[in-house]
Design a protein around this motif. Sequence first.
Motif, mmCIF file in Angstrom:
data_model
loop_
_atom_site.group_PDB
_atom_site.id
_atom_site.type_symbol
_atom_site.label_atom_id
_atom_site.label_comp_id
_atom_site.label_asym_id
_atom_site.label_seq_id
_atom_site.Cartn_x
_atom_site.Cartn_y
_atom_site.Cartn_z
ATOM 1 N N VAL A 110 0.896 -1.157 0.000
ATOM 2 C CA VAL A 110 0.000 0.000 0.000
ATOM 3 C C VAL A 110 0.936 1.208 0.000
ATOM 4 O O VAL A 110 1.638 1.453 1.001
ATOM 5 C CB VAL A 110 -0.900 0.032 1.247
ATOM 6 C CG1 VAL A 110 -1.830 1.238 1.199
ATOM 7 C CG2 VAL A 110 -1.653 -1.274 1.417
ATOM 8 N N THR A 111 0.983 1.923 -1.087
ATOM 9 C CA THR A 111 1.967 3.004 -1.227
ATOM 10 C C THR A 111 1.670 4.139 -0.247
ATOM 11 O O THR A 111 0.521 4.603 -0.153
ATOM 12 C CB THR A 111 1.950 3.546 -2.663
ATOM 13 O OG1 THR A 111 2.133 2.427 -3.550
ATOM 14 C CG2 THR A 111 3.067 4.556 -2.884
ATOM 15 N N GLY A 112 2.685 4.582 0.449
ATOM 16 C CA GLY A 112 2.520 5.655 1.414
ATOM 17 C C GLY A 112 2.158 6.964 0.732
ATOM 18 O O GLY A 112 2.569 7.239 -0.391
ATOM 19 N N SER A 113 1.366 7.771 1.428
ATOM 20 C CA SER A 113 0.863 9.003 0.816
ATOM 21 C C SER A 113 1.893 10.115 0.822
ATOM 22 O O SER A 113 1.910 10.957 -0.077
ATOM 23 C CB SER A 113 -0.405 9.455 1.529
ATOM 24 O OG SER A 113 -0.145 9.587 2.918
ATOM 25 N N SER A 114 2.776 10.137 1.828
ATOM 26 C CA SER A 114 3.727 11.245 1.875
ATOM 27 C C SER A 114 5.168 10.783 2.055
ATOM 28 O O SER A 114 6.097 11.542 1.757
ATOM 29 C CB SER A 114 3.351 12.212 3.007
ATOM 30 O OG SER A 114 3.361 11.516 4.245
ATOM 31 N N VAL B 216 6.756 0.227 6.480
ATOM 32 C CA VAL B 216 6.302 -0.556 7.631
ATOM 33 C C VAL B 216 6.034 -1.964 7.097
ATOM 34 O O VAL B 216 5.182 -2.144 6.219
ATOM 35 C CB VAL B 216 5.044 0.057 8.260
ATOM 36 C CG1 VAL B 216 4.460 -0.898 9.311
ATOM 37 C CG2 VAL B 216 5.374 1.406 8.873
ATOM 38 N N LEU B 217 6.793 -2.913 7.608
ATOM 39 C CA LEU B 217 6.744 -4.272 7.056
ATOM 40 C C LEU B 217 5.933 -5.174 7.964
ATOM 41 O O LEU B 217 6.245 -5.336 9.153
ATOM 42 C CB LEU B 217 8.176 -4.793 6.898
ATOM 43 C CG LEU B 217 8.370 -6.129 6.166
ATOM 44 C CD1 LEU B 217 9.780 -6.170 5.547
ATOM 45 C CD2 LEU B 217 8.175 -7.317 7.078
ATOM 46 N N ILE B 218 4.873 -5.758 7.423
ATOM 47 C CA ILE B 218 4.128 -6.799 8.150
ATOM 48 C C ILE B 218 4.177 -8.067 7.309
ATOM 49 O O ILE B 218 4.062 -8.024 6.090
ATOM 50 C CB ILE B 218 2.683 -6.377 8.488
ATOM 51 C CG1 ILE B 218 1.904 -5.973 7.248
ATOM 52 C CG2 ILE B 218 2.676 -5.268 9.529
ATOM 53 C CD1 ILE B 218 0.424 -5.665 7.522
ATOM 54 N N ALA C 181 1.086 7.758 5.822
ATOM 55 C CA ALA C 181 2.257 8.422 5.244
ATOM 56 C C ALA C 181 3.236 7.428 4.630
ATOM 57 O O ALA C 181 3.643 7.572 3.466
ATOM 58 C CB ALA C 181 2.962 9.244 6.334
ATOM 59 N N ARG C 182 3.608 6.406 5.405
ATOM 60 C CA ARG C 182 4.601 5.455 4.898
ATOM 61 C C ARG C 182 3.935 4.323 4.107
ATOM 62 O O ARG C 182 2.738 4.046 4.272
ATOM 63 C CB ARG C 182 5.396 4.833 6.064
ATOM 64 C CG ARG C 182 6.232 5.840 6.821
ATOM 65 C CD ARG C 182 7.088 5.209 7.917
ATOM 66 N NE ARG C 182 7.815 6.264 8.611
ATOM 67 C CZ ARG C 182 7.317 6.984 9.619
ATOM 68 N NH1 ARG C 182 6.115 6.728 10.099
ATOM 69 N NH2 ARG C 182 8.032 7.970 10.153
ATOM 70 N N ALA D 6 2.798 3.599 10.341
ATOM 71 C CA ALA D 6 2.981 4.262 9.044
ATOM 72 C C ALA D 6 2.729 5.766 9.146
ATOM 73 O O ALA D 6 3.171 6.527 8.283
ATOM 74 C CB ALA D 6 2.075 3.635 7.993
ATOM 75 N N ASN D 7 2.045 6.180 10.189
ATOM 76 C CA ASN D 7 1.785 7.621 10.397
ATOM 77 C C ASN D 7 2.600 8.224 11.529
ATOM 78 O O ASN D 7 2.496 9.418 11.794
ATOM 79 C CB ASN D 7 0.287 7.832 10.708
ATOM 80 C CG ASN D 7 -0.545 7.943 9.453
ATOM 81 O OD1 ASN D 7 -0.090 8.466 8.434
ATOM 82 N ND2 ASN D 7 -1.766 7.438 9.510
ATOM 83 N N SER D 8 3.382 7.400 12.212
ATOM 84 C CA SER D 8 4.084 7.877 13.402
ATOM 85 C C SER D 8 5.093 8.974 13.055
ATOM 86 O O SER D 8 5.756 8.919 12.023
ATOM 87 C CB SER D 8 4.814 6.695 14.061
ATOM 88 O OG SER D 8 5.748 7.176 15.001
#
Lengths: 468, 468
Positions: free
Chosen positions: B264-268, B274-276, B314-315, B453-455
């Motif tokens: 899922v491509t990060g927005s910013s 972030v790897l799951i 974001a990420r 991903a937003n941290s």
Amino acid sequence: MKPYQTTLLSSLLITSLSACQTQVKTSPTTDVVKLQQAALSSQLGYDLVESLTVEVGPRLAGSPKDIIAVNWAMNKLTSLGFDRVYKEPVQVPIWERGEANARIIAPVEQPLVITALGGSIATPSSGIQAQIARFDSLEALQQARPEMVEGKIAFIDQKTERHITGEGYGKSVGGRSKGAVVAAQKGAVAIVIRSIGTDHDRMAHTGVMRYQDGVPQIPAAAMSNPDADLVNALLKRDPNAILELYMSPKNLGFNTSYNVIAEVTGSSKPNEIVLISAHLDSWDEGTGAIDDGAGVAIVTAAAKHIQDLPIKPARTVRVVLYAAEEIGLMGGKAYAKAHKAELPLHYIAAESDFGAGRIYQIDTKVNESAFAAVQKALSPMSFNGVVLGNNQASGGPDVSMLPALGVPVASLRQDGHDYFDYHHTPNDTLDKIDPAALAQNVAAYAQFAYIMANSTTTLTPLIVSSKK
Amino acid sequence: MKPYQTTLLSSLLITSLSACQTQVKTSPTTDVVKLQQAALSSQLGYDLVESLTVEVGPRLAGSPKDIIAVNWAMNKLTSLGFDRVYKEPVQVPIWERGEANARIIAPVEQPLVITALGGSIATPSSGIQAQIARFDSLEALQQARPEMVEGKIAFIDQKTERHITGEGYGKSVGGRSKGAVVAAQKGAVAIVIRSIGTDHDRMAHTGVMRYQDGVPQIPAAAMSNPDADLVNALLKRDPNAILELYMSPKNLGFNTSYNVIAEVTGSSKPNEIVLISAHLDSWDEGTGAIDDGAGVAIVTAAAKHIQDLPIKPARTVRVVLYAAEEIGLMGGKAYAKAHKAELPLHYIAAESDFGAGRIYQIDTKVNESAFAAVQKALSPMSFNGVVLGNNQASGGPDVSMLPALGVPVASLRQDGHDYFDYHHTPNDTLDKIDPAALAQNVAAYAQFAYIMANSTTTLTPLIVSSKK
């Protein structure tokens, strides 16, 4: 294992002892309490089933292990010091399991876990590949139009319900015993059933099946519950899924097995018999712990506690370890035939063949005029957690033919909620037996046999109406 | 399946929603609540593991089914509409199980249920017959004098303890992985271990074992817990009992498998990751439901819920379905190597590889200076029943090498009390998964990935001291 139950039993025992001491002295009732105490504090029952499962293990009727089991029983009963130990021949068929493999080969390949049903013929050596005709039950298969089944592998997909009484087994076992005949009559090339079991283990449950003269014989197998779920999921995706079966069991003629018998000779009515029994044979994939090593241990240990009493009860207590129950009650039938003349002297009979779960109730099948007196006599069993039940007992598989021959029976009802998790699978092993529950069974059988062997109520002959 | 838990979650959700609505509007925190709601009300996770187990089933690394699984994953991830789906090659050894039979042949004959350990060589075609040298643990074998072991089959008889954390596995698994080397160094002709499992099923637990250069290779197998009990009982009767082993596994070179990846491509901050993750391969005797179809379903469904958000975090959220975890973390190692240059952009990583039991705690491995901020950020996970834990996470097998390479990790701790009942056995099938518990896992991974991903806390690089 369940300390609170032991505590409960102990306190009941003390209550019982006190009650008895104030009412009667050295009476049979006191002996019933002593028997309970002896059984609950003894490891004999567990030692017996441990010995049978470890030193013999699987003992399919007709196999070399069956004779090893007979020898084990003769030696064990002799070493326990019973008044009489003997054996009686039973002709049994020889069936070897061979291999059993199955897999879905279309639309995807999925290996499945199956096992041959007892008595099944083999597939051709190249196996069978066919579509699957799935049915919810034997009844649904019976109602199916032949063109739905012809050339296919019939699949009876009935789940077995969990009950303390094991009644779910009765509802689904018809598919195992009769399915091959019904499927073959409609042209099926083989039959596979969802295991008659309440577990979710990837193990299939075996058990005996039947053919019928004049109906083609087709291979018959059971698949594990998870595999039946898988086949369902695949059939939903593709109703034309192809199942491949390969099985190589063999029917190899007949062999001589034996009913093994031990007796505690009655002190005043030695010709009259209280029969407590179990079956010595087992299926071949486990070690025959719950089916029926437990029963062998329970009735043997119960009789040994009576043998050890300073004063024996009036009637003879006879322990019968039947041959070949699994493949068609052959020991039970042979006993009834061989002892036909003696059956009027059988006061009452019972078989332990439902694992080692605690006994919670005793039912009987006696003449209605005697029922109240029998219940009163059996009432001390309540101190061992056994409530008085009804008068519709069958007595257990190998004695089930006796009521029609005039012999009363009793069923000591065991907690069977998990019995069909393990029954007829590789999982029928010693670790499934709770030693405390087994000892409670021993106590109950000892009390039952002792009370019946001293009872003054007339029970025989049992008058069974021809109508059910 | 557990309605009261659903009710509890719903009420917590309402509380959480109310709290959020009064504090912030359309904030990331609101999205975390929405993610939980979406995951708990979705069947996607269960549908994924159902699809993988039914349509692919067992998928041993290097086998034809492994490639079928890779294709399944590529198709499934593509159909779910992720921004990117791709695969990366991993070289894996090919090992075929073949047959495995064992029995005690003296003092009595008893068939046993065993399975080859992954990677084991075969026995000679005539099998091996030898006495048994029994040890309580790997350590006891290590301390044994060679003359106690030489020419015998070493038997490590350690029971695996049951814990919610699965820590019993760690205490006993050394016998499986290292036992063959230690036994061979002392002259054993084979090694058999009590299954590393907490069950009482007559099924053996497989799992990978290792040889060592310069040490003779000997066949290695596990036996079921009931069979280990049986062997113990026989050894008590006769320490010279003879065990016969026959195994025909084959090592057949190497094949190419794949790590399958979706994003899922990060927005910013699209370059930060972030790897799951989970692993796509499984052992071959079950259908790989809890190990690790559940993990595949959990992380894929979690990412899909993020993919479906109107505004992406974001990420980039990267789902990695690793190849060949079971036989030596080969996909994890290949990923770390192939992505070496990109590792500094890995914000945090986690793997789901412990079945489908509920997540009760989240632990991390981040720089101590960042721990408090990370815990604060993750605190909304408590509404899904996840408490904040410690900072000593390993992250899971395939990401366990990443902390040493500067990548923070998290471990979402699952209730594993029954995981080792089924793990690495034929019993690893779909019916062992509780759909509600699986959905709770999906919710937790979705929240974790979204929050991370937003941290705004700086986490990388992780500074790991060289001392443990």
